[in-house]
Design an enzyme around this catalytic site. Structure first.
Site, PDB file in Angstrom:
ATOM      1  N   HIS A  80       0.831  -1.210   0.000  1.00 40.79           N
ATOM      2  CA  HIS A  80       0.000   0.000   0.000  1.00 40.79           C
ATOM      3  C   HIS A  80       0.869   1.265   0.000  1.00 40.79           C
ATOM      4  O   HIS A  80       2.018   1.251   0.454  1.00 40.79           O
ATOM      5  CB  HIS A  80      -0.947  -0.036   1.197  1.00 40.79           C
ATOM      6  CG  HIS A  80      -1.997  -1.092   1.071  1.00 40.79           C
ATOM      7  ND1 HIS A  80      -3.058  -1.222   1.939  1.00 40.79           N
ATOM      8  CD2 HIS A  80      -2.152  -2.084   0.148  1.00 40.79           C
ATOM      9  CE1 HIS A  80      -3.825  -2.235   1.551  1.00 40.79           C
ATOM     10  NE2 HIS A  80      -3.288  -2.785   0.479  1.00 40.79           N
ATOM     11  N   GLU A  82       0.835   3.994   1.734  1.00 41.13           N
ATOM     12  CA  GLU A  82       1.279   4.521   3.028  1.00 41.13           C
ATOM     13  C   GLU A  82       2.469   3.714   3.547  1.00 41.13           C
ATOM     14  O   GLU A  82       3.442   4.277   4.069  1.00 41.13           O
ATOM     15  CB  GLU A  82       0.154   4.457   4.070  1.00 41.13           C
ATOM     16  CG  GLU A  82      -1.128   5.153   3.649  1.00 41.13           C
ATOM     17  CD  GLU A  82      -2.117   4.253   2.923  1.00 41.13           C
ATOM     18  OE1 GLU A  82      -1.708   3.501   2.010  1.00 41.13           O
ATOM     19  OE2 GLU A  82      -3.304   4.299   3.255  1.00 41.13           O
ATOM     20  N   CYS A 106      -6.137   1.783   5.208  1.00 38.18           N
ATOM     21  CA  CYS A 106      -6.721   0.522   5.697  1.00 38.18           C
ATOM     22  C   CYS A 106      -6.148   0.204   7.082  1.00 38.18           C
ATOM     23  O   CYS A 106      -5.233   0.890   7.574  1.00 38.18           O
ATOM     24  CB  CYS A 106      -6.432  -0.604   4.712  1.00 38.18           C
ATOM     25  SG  CYS A 106      -4.723  -1.194   4.806  1.00 38.18           S
ATOM     26  N   CYS A 109      -2.318  -0.419   7.124  1.00 44.17           N
ATOM     27  CA  CYS A 109      -1.551   0.827   7.052  1.00 44.17           C
ATOM     28  C   CYS A 109      -1.690   1.611   8.347  1.00 44.17           C
ATOM     29  O   CYS A 109      -0.723   2.250   8.791  1.00 44.17           O
ATOM     30  CB  CYS A 109      -2.021   1.660   5.860  1.00 44.17           C
ATOM     31  SG  CYS A 109      -1.543   0.932   4.289  1.00 44.17           S
TER      32      CYS A 109
HETATM   33  O1  LIG Z   1      -4.683   1.847   2.798  1.00 41.85           O
HETATM   34  C1  LIG Z   1      -4.701   1.550   1.580  1.00 41.85           C
HETATM   35  C2  LIG Z   1      -5.713   0.787   1.036  1.00 41.85           C
HETATM   36  C3  LIG Z   1      -5.597   0.367  -0.254  1.00 41.85           C
HETATM   37  N1  LIG Z   1      -4.526   0.706  -0.991  1.00 41.85           N
HETATM   38  C4  LIG Z   1      -4.400   0.192  -2.349  1.00 41.85           C
HETATM   39  C5  LIG Z   1      -4.310  -1.306  -2.445  1.00 41.85           C
HETATM   40  C6  LIG Z   1      -4.907  -1.602  -3.787  1.00 41.85           C
HETATM   41  O2  LIG Z   1      -3.883  -1.475  -4.783  1.00 41.85           O
HETATM   42  C7  LIG Z   1      -5.932  -0.486  -3.951  1.00 41.85           C
HETATM   43  C8  LIG Z   1      -7.332  -0.904  -3.581  1.00 41.85           C
HETATM   44  O3  LIG Z   1      -7.868  -1.610  -4.650  1.00 41.85           O
HETATM   45  P1  LIG Z   1      -9.443  -1.697  -4.890  1.00 41.85           P
HETATM   46  O4  LIG Z   1      -9.564  -2.224  -6.287  1.00 41.85           O
HETATM   47  O5  LIG Z   1     -10.015  -0.307  -4.738  1.00 41.85           O
HETATM   48  O6  LIG Z   1      -9.982  -2.641  -3.852  1.00 41.85           O
HETATM   49  O7  LIG Z   1      -5.557   0.541  -3.071  1.00 41.85           O
HETATM   50  C9  LIG Z   1      -3.554   1.518  -0.483  1.00 41.85           C
HETATM   51  O8  LIG Z   1      -2.569   1.862  -1.163  1.00 41.85           O
HETATM   52  N2  LIG Z   1      -3.685   1.937   0.796  1.00 41.85           N
HETATM   53 ZN   LIG Z   2      -3.395  -0.004   3.502  1.00 44.27          ZN
END
Ligand SMILES: O=c1ccn([C@H]2C[C@H](O)[C@@H](COP(=O)(O)O)O2)c(=O)[nH]1
Ligand SMILES: [Zn+2]
Length: 162
Positions: A80, A82, A106, A109
């Site tokens: 991710h 972050e 998320c 993170c």
């Molecule tokens: O905290 C976060 C949450 C998600 N991401 C990234 C991980 C994935 O590459 C996308 C999410 O994909 P979706 O198709 O929207 O489910 O976002 C992040 O970098 N940081």
């Molecule tokens: Zn994340």
């Protein structure tokens, strides 16, 4: 003509734009996420975007979201934004830093943000609000004293020709 320019961008516009610029490096076809870590005195410390770990080819690992086999989705591989921004920092402590991010972090993170000592999160999209991952993040941030605030869009268009 001794007066300064009046239409310069604010710190918030600057750092959120930098976060979004970093996100433009992402190969994720669905969500491009960018993060920018900033010191308490407004110096950029690190940046990151969502992508596969070093050595894991963007062309070989899957970018899909749905498959009955989780190993055929991106979720088990992608780092991710972050976490990449935290790991990209080579300067020592991030204690007291601020994080600008284009998507609310998320739960995984959030754990890394808290443990890194980041104290403020400024986010843009909250499109996964209400999901267990984001609910857990918000609970952990509140418990750990990490302030999170929604970026206030100014609708300023920042155009760069490269
Ligand atoms: O905290 C976060 C949450 C998600 N991401 C990234 C991980 C994935 O590459 C996308 C999410 O994909 P979706 O198709 O929207 O489910 O976002 C992040 O970098 N940081
Ligand atoms: Zn994340």
């Amino acid at each position: 003509m001794n007066d300064k320019r009046k239409d310069y961008i604010t710190w918030d516009e600057y750092f959120m734009a930098v976060a979004k610029l970093a996100g433009m490096r992402s190969k994720d076809p669905n969500s491009q996420v960018g993060a920018c870590i900033v010191s308490a005195d407004n110096k950029i410390l690190s940046m990151g975007y969502n992508g596969f770990p070093m050595g894991c080819s963007d062309d070989e690992f899957p970018w899909g979201r749905d498959d009955e086999d989780p190993l055929k989705t991106k979720y088990v591989y992608v780092t991710h934004s972050e976490l990449n921004a935290i790991l990209n920092y080579r300067g020592g402590s991030l204690e007291g830093a601020k994080l600008y991010v284009s998507l609310f972090p998320c739960n995984e993170c959030a754990k890394a943000i808290i443990q890194a000592g980041i104290k403020t999160v400024i986010y843009d999209s909250d499109k996964y609000d209400g999901t267990p991952a984001v609910m857990a993040s918000k609970m952990m941030f509140q418990a750990a004293g990490v302030q999170f605030k929604k970026y206030t869009p100014t609708d300023r268009k920042i155009e760069i020709t490269v």
